[in-house]
Each structure stands twice: as C-alpha cells, then as structure tokens.
Scaffold this active site. Structure first.
Site, PDB file in Angstrom:
ATOM      1  N   PRO A 128      15.390  40.057 -31.849  1.00  0.00           N
ATOM      2  CA  PRO A 128      16.462  40.792 -32.522  1.00  0.00           C
ATOM      3  C   PRO A 128      17.106  41.843 -31.611  1.00  0.00           C
ATOM      4  O   PRO A 128      18.314  42.048 -31.655  1.00  0.00           O
ATOM      5  CB  PRO A 128      15.745  41.439 -33.714  1.00  0.00           C
ATOM      6  N   ILE A 157      15.715  30.658 -32.690  1.00  0.00           N
ATOM      7  CA  ILE A 157      14.883  29.703 -31.950  1.00  0.00           C
ATOM      8  C   ILE A 157      15.235  28.275 -32.375  1.00  0.00           C
ATOM      9  O   ILE A 157      14.798  27.791 -33.424  1.00  0.00           O
ATOM     10  CB  ILE A 157      13.377  30.003 -32.151  1.00  0.00           C
ATOM     11  N   GLU A 363      21.966  30.155 -24.415  1.00  0.00           N
ATOM     12  CA  GLU A 363      21.467  30.068 -23.024  1.00  0.00           C
ATOM     13  C   GLU A 363      22.306  30.945 -22.082  1.00  0.00           C
ATOM     14  O   GLU A 363      22.536  30.607 -20.917  1.00  0.00           O
ATOM     15  CB  GLU A 363      21.365  28.614 -22.566  1.00  0.00           C
ATOM     16  N   SER A 366      29.100  33.631 -21.974  1.00  0.00           N
ATOM     17  CA  SER A 366      30.011  33.521 -20.813  1.00  0.00           C
ATOM     18  C   SER A 366      29.971  34.808 -19.988  1.00  0.00           C
ATOM     19  O   SER A 366      30.076  34.779 -18.755  1.00  0.00           O
ATOM     20  CB  SER A 366      31.439  33.251 -21.285  1.00  0.00           C
TER      21      SER A 366
END
Ligand code: CAA
Length: 380
Positions: A128, A157, A363, A366
């Site tokens: 968090p 997740i 992941e 930008s």
C-alpha cells in the site's frame, strides 16, 4: 544484423497464434464481461509449455529463448490480454527469479510444477505504501530458528487470488534500507496468509489481482531466495525481464486493435467509398502499423540481450515505455476509426483500449521507466 527468426522461434509463434485464434479470440469478450478467470485456457497454456517458456526442460519448462517468450506473449495477448498477464507473471516474475537465484532443491520443489503449469505463481513486491518506491518495504521477516516470521501486506498482486506460491519481498534489516530487503518463496497456503477478494479494475478483467495479508506467517529459512539482503537486486533484475513480457503484451493488444481497425476501415463506407480510402484514416493506419513495428523491434532487442546474458535494464525499460505508450496511441486510434461502434460493447476495440492502459502502469509506470532510462544515460 539478422532480422530473421529461427525456425524454432517461428514455430512457437505460429503455435501461439493458432492457439489464440482458436481458444482466446472467441472467448475474450465474454470473459471480460463476466470477469471470468480463464482456468481452461491457462491449463492448456501449461500443456503447451507456455507457463515456463524460457525455463530449461530439466526444470519443467519449454527450454526456449527469451525472444520466443516475447513472441509468445505478443500472440497470447493479441488473443486475450488478461490471459497474457497471467502467463507473464508466472513466467517472468515467478519462474525466472527462482531459475536465476534458486538452489537445486528450491528449483525442484518451487520451479518444476510452476513451469509445467501445474501450479500458479505470483510476485509480491508492491505494498500500500511502496509502489513506485519499491525500496520502501514495510513487510518484515524476522528470523526465528529455522524459520522467518513474516508480517505485512502486499497489494495489486496479479494471480494472488489463485496462486500456490509467491516470490515475496520483505525487510530483514530495516536499518539497511534497500540492502535490508530479502526475497522468499512462500507457500500461499501457509497459516496466517489471507487473500482479499479480487480487485475491481478498468481492464484486463479476466485476470485477477488482490491484496494479500501476512500475519505471523512462518516460512522455512531454506525458502530464502538468494542471500539475505539481496532481495532488492532480485526484484529489480526480475523486473528487467518482466518488463519485456509486459512490453510484448502491449504490442499484442495494439496489434489486435490495429487489425480490427484495418478490417473495419476496408468495409465501412462513407462519402461513397471505404473509409480506408480517405487519407485521414489511411494515415492513421500507416502510423499505427509503423508504431507497432517500432515497439516490437525494441521488445525483441531487449529479449535478445537477455538471451545473450547481457545487462538489459535500460533496453527493457525503453521497450516497456515505448510499447505501452504506443499501445495507448494505437488503441485510441482504432476506437476512433470505428466511430460510435468503437464506443460500443458490441465491438472489441473498447476492451483493447481499456486493457492497454494498465501496461503504462504495472511493472513500473512510464515515469519509472523514464527514471531508469535517464539514470542509465547519465551514468554512461
Ligand atoms: N538489476 C540489478 N540491480 C539493480 C537494478 C537492476 N535492474 N536496478 C537497481 N539495482 C541495484 C542498484 O545497483 C543498487 O545497488 P547497490 O545498493 O549495491 O548500489 C540498488 O539496486 C538500488 O538502486 P537504486 O538506487 O537505483 O534504487 P531506487 O530505490 O532509487 O529505486 C527504481 C529504483 C527504479 C525507482 C525502483 O524502485 C523501481 O523499479 N520502482 C518501480 C517498482 C515496480 O516496477 N513495481 C512493479 C511491481 S510488480 C507488478 O506490477 C506485477 C504485476 O502486477 C504484473
């Protein structure tokens, strides 16, 4: 420089293309609407070796290279972006760090069944209060004899609702900052692990992410992945590979949108001719095709570097940054070409538009990719 794929790479790409056309394309819209996790498709991905594409055969994988993995991710994501991310998390974020950092014993237990697709893995870095600032981990792991006791929360997740195990990051030494983070392989059926219901999101609705809570979870010390304090390096180097998978996913989504727009523009008529013959539309199609090719080349370069065992941090970030923003541009144009129909749930382009958006966020946003790329430029 050789732009030709090898026969093995072409064969794997074509197998994935056929699989996607047969199993994913006809179902993806319904799975999205019903928020249906594609259990059957994921099982079949496992049978095809696609849950451990770049894992050597001795460890349960397909034994292919990372270029093949990127090609496979593009094809699967073209068919169903949700299926793409389920596959990429298991391949890049779960199997890959265990392959690179795991002991023989860990690989036997925690890699083989996951690379075969018999079990599902996930990756627990985000918290968090630790998203882009991944080093700000609050989850702790305290050594107690032959165990570590883990307490904390992870969120967003992907695969968390169904995964059998997680590559989890936790602080073993708070004073040491990022050098106090360690990686663990945690069985998600251990007492003390709670899974929240699946998150509600804008897109990739057939995949599931959730929050995970760890309360005095006792993990055998032998499940430490890599050395104590090496966890941040495990996480960052894993994301170097993961970002190739997400970049390929973005290319796949963009290609689905471009192909739909091209087909529509050829048959839809206005002012007495197919709209593809109006320069306004033809130029959009030209830009979309060019953008997709440029992104794919960046993805394949990063994958080829990973195959050569060369550090590819900046190249992976460039591929992820360009491909995800390209996917946004291309899906936006595809929706525009469809006009009012593009905004309708009766067509697939609105889903491509929604699905592409997450590739600019997960992941590493930008903005994070620009930090990684510019840091590499300034270092050089
Ligand atoms: N490979 C190996 N080591 C690396 C590395 C890499 N790619 N990147 C950094 N490191 C090492 C550095 O060498 C340094 O090591 P030393 O201490 O030995 O010098 C250490 O890590 C710290 O590096 P930085 O100072 O650059 O670290 P930082 O705290 O400034 O953070 C960051 C850098 C790039 C911003 C990083 O925090 C980051 O990538 N953030 C984004 C996190 C992210 O992508 N989260 C995604 C979650 S997973 C997900 O989204 C899954 C899903 O649902 C699909």
């Amino acid at each position: 420089m050789d732009f030709e794929l090898t026969e093995t790479q072409r064969m794997l790409r074509d197998t994935c293309r056929e699989f996607a056309e047969r199993e994913l394309v006809p179902n993806a819209r319904r799975w999205d609407e019903e928020h249906h996790f594609p259990v059957e498709a994921v099982r079949k991905l496992g049978e095809l070796g696609l849950m451990g594409v770049a894992v050597p055969e001795e460890w349960g994988g397909a034994g292919a290279d990372n270029v093949s993995y990127a090609l496979a991710m593009e094809e699967i994501s073209r068919g169903c972006a949700s299926t793409g991310v389920i596959m990429s998390v298991n391949n890049s974020l779960y199997c890959d760090p265990i392959l690179r950092y795991g002991t023989e014993e860990q690989k036997r237990e925690w890699l083989v069944p996951f690379a075969r697709g018999e079990k599902l893995g996930c990756f627990g870095l985000t918290e968090p209060d630790a998203g882009s600032d991944a080093a700000a981990q609050k989850t702790t792991a305290v050594r107690d004899g032959d165990f570590y006791v883990i307490n904390g929360a992870k969120n967003w997740i992907t695969n968390g609702t169904r995964a059998d195990a997680i590559v989890l990051f936790a602080m073993t030494n708070k004073e040491a900052g990022h050098r106090g983070i360690s990686a663990f392989i945690v069985d998600l059926n251990t007492p003390g692990v709670t899974r929240a219901p699946a998150d509600r999101k804008l897109g990739i609705n057939a995949s599931e992410s959730c929050s995970l809570y760890f309360e005095n979870v006792r993990v055998p010390a032998k499940n430490l992945l890599g050395k104590e304090g090496e966890g941040f390096k495990v996480a960052m180097s894993t994301l170097d590979g993961g970002r190739i998978g997400i970049a390929a996913q973005a290319v796949g989504i963009a290609r689905a949108a471009y192909e739909a727009a091209l087909a529509y523009a050829k048959q839809r008529k206005s002012f007495g001719k197919p709209i593809a013959e109006h320069q306004a539309i033809a130029f959009m199609l030209a830009d979309m095709a060019t953008d997709i090719d440029a992104a794919r080349l960046l993805v394949l370069r990063a994958a080829a570097l990973k195959d050569q065992g060369v550090r590819h941090t900046a190249e992976s970030s460039m591929a992820k940054l360009y491909a995800s923003e390209m996917s946004h541009r291309v899906t936006h144009k595809a929706l525009q070409i469809h006009g009012g129909y593009g905004y309708s749930k009766e067509f697939d382009v609105e889903r491509y538009y929604r699905d592409s958006r997450i590739t600019e966020i997960y992941e590493g946003t930008s903005e994070i990719q620009r930090i990684v790329i510019s840091a590499n430029l300034l270092k050089a």
